[in-house]
Design a protein around this motif. Structure first.
Motif, PDB file in Angstrom:
ATOM      1  N   LYS A   1       4.542  14.000 -11.933  1.00  0.00           N
ATOM      2  CA  LYS A   1       5.102  13.636 -13.351  1.00  0.00           C
ATOM      3  C   LYS A   1       6.565  13.435 -13.318  1.00  0.00           C
ATOM      4  CE  LYS A   1       1.564  16.554 -15.822  1.00  0.00           C
ATOM      5  NZ  LYS A   1       1.429  17.325 -16.784  1.00  0.00           N
ATOM      6  N   MET A   2       7.223  12.317 -12.070  1.00  0.00           N
ATOM      7  CA  MET A   2       8.289  12.109 -12.163  1.00  0.00           C
ATOM      8  C   MET A   2       8.160  10.513 -12.882  1.00  0.00           C
ATOM      9  SD  MET A   2       8.703  12.832  -8.115  1.00  0.00           S
ATOM     10  CE  MET A   2      10.280  12.152  -8.233  1.00  0.00           C
ATOM     11  N   GLU A   3       8.356  10.782 -14.175  1.00  0.00           N
ATOM     12  CA  GLU A   3       8.265   9.536 -15.098  1.00  0.00           C
ATOM     13  C   GLU A   3       9.249   8.322 -14.782  1.00  0.00           C
ATOM     14  OE1 GLU A   3       8.569  10.751 -19.190  1.00  0.00           O
ATOM     15  OE2 GLU A   3       6.895  12.388 -18.879  1.00  0.00           O
ATOM     16  N   MET A   4      10.500   8.551 -14.431  1.00  0.00           N
ATOM     17  CA  MET A   4      11.536   7.422 -14.249  1.00  0.00           C
ATOM     18  C   MET A   4      10.955   6.702 -13.034  1.00  0.00           C
ATOM     19  SD  MET A   4      15.547   7.552 -13.910  1.00  0.00           S
ATOM     20  CE  MET A   4      15.673   8.198 -15.535  1.00  0.00           C
ATOM     21  N   LEU A   5      10.868   7.538 -12.064  1.00  0.00           N
ATOM     22  CA  LEU A   5      10.266   6.710 -10.625  1.00  0.00           C
ATOM     23  C   LEU A   5       9.112   6.181 -10.667  1.00  0.00           C
ATOM     24  CD1 LEU A   5      11.354   6.163  -7.740  1.00  0.00           C
ATOM     25  CD2 LEU A   5      10.373   8.315  -7.145  1.00  0.00           C
ATOM     26  N   SER A   6       8.118   6.905 -11.445  1.00  0.00           N
ATOM     27  CA  SER A   6       6.898   6.238 -11.332  1.00  0.00           C
ATOM     28  C   SER A   6       6.777   5.042 -12.381  1.00  0.00           C
ATOM     29  CB  SER A   6       5.721   7.336 -11.920  1.00  0.00           C
ATOM     30  OG  SER A   6       6.234   7.895 -13.249  1.00  0.00           O
ATOM     31  N   GLY A   7       7.596   5.189 -13.355  1.00  0.00           N
ATOM     32  CA  GLY A   7       7.702   3.928 -14.162  1.00  0.00           C
ATOM     33  C   GLY A   7       8.212   2.676 -13.675  1.00  0.00           C
ATOM     34  N   ILE A   8       9.461   2.816 -12.805  1.00  0.00           N
ATOM     35  CA  ILE A   8      10.042   1.960 -11.752  1.00  0.00           C
ATOM     36  C   ILE A   8       9.036   1.124 -10.906  1.00  0.00           C
ATOM     37  CG2 ILE A   8      11.768   1.215 -10.235  1.00  0.00           C
ATOM     38  CD1 ILE A   8      13.449   3.443 -11.465  1.00  0.00           C
ATOM     39  N   LEU A   9       8.315   2.316 -10.196  1.00  0.00           N
ATOM     40  CA  LEU A   9       7.297   1.604  -9.232  1.00  0.00           C
ATOM     41  C   LEU A   9       6.178   1.119  -9.778  1.00  0.00           C
ATOM     42  CD1 LEU A   9       7.180   4.723  -6.768  1.00  0.00           C
ATOM     43  CD2 LEU A   9       8.297   2.494  -6.438  1.00  0.00           C
TER      44      LEU A   9
ATOM     45  N   ALA B   1       0.725  -1.086  -0.034  1.00  0.00           N
ATOM     46  CA  ALA B   1       0.145  -0.050   0.111  1.00  0.00           C
ATOM     47  C   ALA B   1       0.661   1.394  -0.074  1.00  0.00           C
ATOM     48  CB  ALA B   1      -0.906   0.049   1.065  1.00  0.00           C
ATOM     49  N   PHE B   2       1.863   1.205   0.796  1.00  0.00           N
ATOM     50  CA  PHE B   2       2.833   2.437   0.696  1.00  0.00           C
ATOM     51  C   PHE B   2       3.578   2.286  -0.453  1.00  0.00           C
ATOM     52  CE2 PHE B   2       7.281   4.218   2.000  1.00  0.00           C
ATOM     53  CZ  PHE B   2       6.639   5.404   2.320  1.00  0.00           C
ATOM     54  N   ILE B   3       3.853   1.646  -1.245  1.00  0.00           N
ATOM     55  CA  ILE B   3       4.563   1.627  -2.529  1.00  0.00           C
ATOM     56  C   ILE B   3       3.544   2.314  -3.458  1.00  0.00           C
ATOM     57  CG2 ILE B   3       5.556   0.452  -4.473  1.00  0.00           C
ATOM     58  CD1 ILE B   3       7.034  -1.528  -2.572  1.00  0.00           C
ATOM     59  N   PHE B   4       2.406   1.777  -3.470  1.00  0.00           N
ATOM     60  CA  PHE B   4       1.305   2.317  -4.369  1.00  0.00           C
ATOM     61  C   PHE B   4       1.087   3.804  -4.109  1.00  0.00           C
ATOM     62  CE2 PHE B   4      -3.446   3.099  -5.211  1.00  0.00           C
ATOM     63  CZ  PHE B   4      -3.420   2.760  -6.374  1.00  0.00           C
ATOM     64  N   LEU B   5       1.069   4.139  -3.089  1.00  0.00           N
ATOM     65  CA  LEU B   5       0.792   5.724  -2.635  1.00  0.00           C
ATOM     66  C   LEU B   5       1.982   6.453  -3.059  1.00  0.00           C
ATOM     67  CD1 LEU B   5      -0.831   7.773  -1.065  1.00  0.00           C
ATOM     68  CD2 LEU B   5       0.510   7.396   0.826  1.00  0.00           C
TER      69      LEU B   5
ATOM     70  N   LEU C   1       7.173  -2.434 -10.739  1.00  0.00           N
ATOM     71  CA  LEU C   1       7.195  -3.218  -9.510  1.00  0.00           C
ATOM     72  C   LEU C   1       5.745  -3.657  -9.100  1.00  0.00           C
ATOM     73  CD1 LEU C   1       9.593  -1.292  -6.983  1.00  0.00           C
ATOM     74  CD2 LEU C   1       9.832  -3.806  -8.091  1.00  0.00           C
ATOM     75  N   LEU C   2       4.736  -2.784  -9.322  1.00  0.00           N
ATOM     76  CA  LEU C   2       3.302  -3.136  -8.921  1.00  0.00           C
ATOM     77  C   LEU C   2       2.678  -3.922  -9.872  1.00  0.00           C
ATOM     78  CD1 LEU C   2       2.303   0.297  -7.658  1.00  0.00           C
ATOM     79  CD2 LEU C   2       2.498  -1.679  -6.229  1.00  0.00           C
ATOM     80  N   SER C   3       3.218  -4.063 -11.102  1.00  0.00           N
ATOM     81  CA  SER C   3       2.695  -4.595 -12.085  1.00  0.00           C
ATOM     82  C   SER C   3       2.605  -6.212 -11.809  1.00  0.00           C
ATOM     83  CB  SER C   3       3.086  -4.392 -13.483  1.00  0.00           C
ATOM     84  OG  SER C   3       4.547  -4.866 -13.620  1.00  0.00           O
ATOM     85  N   GLY C   4       3.734  -6.738 -11.209  1.00  0.00           N
ATOM     86  CA  GLY C   4       3.949  -7.918 -10.838  1.00  0.00           C
ATOM     87  C   GLY C   4       3.311  -8.445  -9.350  1.00  0.00           C
TER      88      GLY C   4
END
Length: 258
Positions: A55-63, A42-46, A66-69
């Motif tokens: 619009k922090m594209e790199m970090l949001s992309g990495i997260l 839940a913390f990672i999702f937040l 992670l959440l997709s799996g």
């Protein structure tokens, strides 16, 4: 500008249902290691949502990756709980509405009748001194009807003398397990599924394997007395629960059976 005010009745209902679901998931997992995993996800999702908004594209992309799996990870981590839930659904008699609702009693704030753990442990301590083998299974949220049908039905309030007499070595009822539901003994001479786990030490016999087997397939907890050593074991979720003394064991049982 004021679109956020335009809530429909369905939106309100949706929010209430999600909030209720999250509350009962928390209640179900509270006190277990699993709750820490859920909080972490839940913390990672937040954080992911915040990075998207900024619009922090790199970090949001990495997260996001992670959440997709996350679904696969949850299936792996909670495979035992998922298995128990599917077993509950598979053994439910949907033609009996009352029976089905009873299996969902984890949605209630408390079990209808509090389990008398003091009486159960007092009986086990006496049987421990005389090295009388015993296996007591206590039903929680998953119905044990599919196991009760393998034994002899009974409807008697939990009583110390009765528990001792059932497991007395010359009693015709001492073989097999005893099942307790809502502080009533509902079955004796019950046949339990035997665990085939290689992790169980060789010194433990069929009684221990049966207790582990039923706790692997359901959320029931088991208290057993070894006929060889007189040792009292407490088994939950397919494993042994360690305790320092009887007071600690009693507290563990009370907490698990709330």
């Amino acid at each position: 500008m004021f679109d956020f005010i335009e809530f429909s009745l369905l939106d309100v209902l949706d929010i209430l249902l999600v909030a209720t679901l999250l509350y009962y998931i928390y209640k179900l997992l509270k006190g277990t290691v699993a709750i820490n995993i859920v909080i972490g996800i839940a913390f990672i999702f937040l954080i992911w949502k915040i990075t998207q908004a900024l619009k922090m594209e790199m970090l949001s992309g990495i997260l996001g990756y992670l959440l997709s799996g996350g679904v696969i990870a949850l299936i792996i981590v909670f495979q035992q709980e998922i298995r128990k839930f599917l077993l509950m659904i598979g053994t439910t008699n949907f033609t009996n509405k009352r029976s089905f609702l009873k299996q969902l009693k984890f949605l209630q704030t408390e079990i209808a009748s509090e389990i008398d753990t003091d009486t159960i442990l007092d009986a086990c301590k006496k049987m421990s001194k005389s090295k009388t083998g015993a296996l007591i299974v206590i039903e929680r949220t998953n119905s044990l009807d599919f196991l009760i049908n393998t034994g002899d039905s009974m409807n008697a309030a939990v009583n110390e003398v009765l528990l001792e007499s059932i497991f007395y070595k010359n009693s015709p009822l001492h073989d097999g397990a005893l099942i307790i539901r809502d502080n009533f003994i509902v079955a004796t001479r019950v046949v339990l599924p035997i665990s085939d786990s290689a992790k169980i030490p060789a010194r433990f016999g069929l009684r221990h394997r049966a207790a582990i087997g039923v706790s692997e397939k359901t959320d029931a907890v088991c208290v057993l007395v070894s006929e060889e050593t007189g040792e009292i074991s407490y088994i939950k979720d397919g494993g042994f629960e360690l305790y320092a003394n009887y007071e600690e064991l009693n507290e563990k049982m009370k907490k698990d059976l709330i």
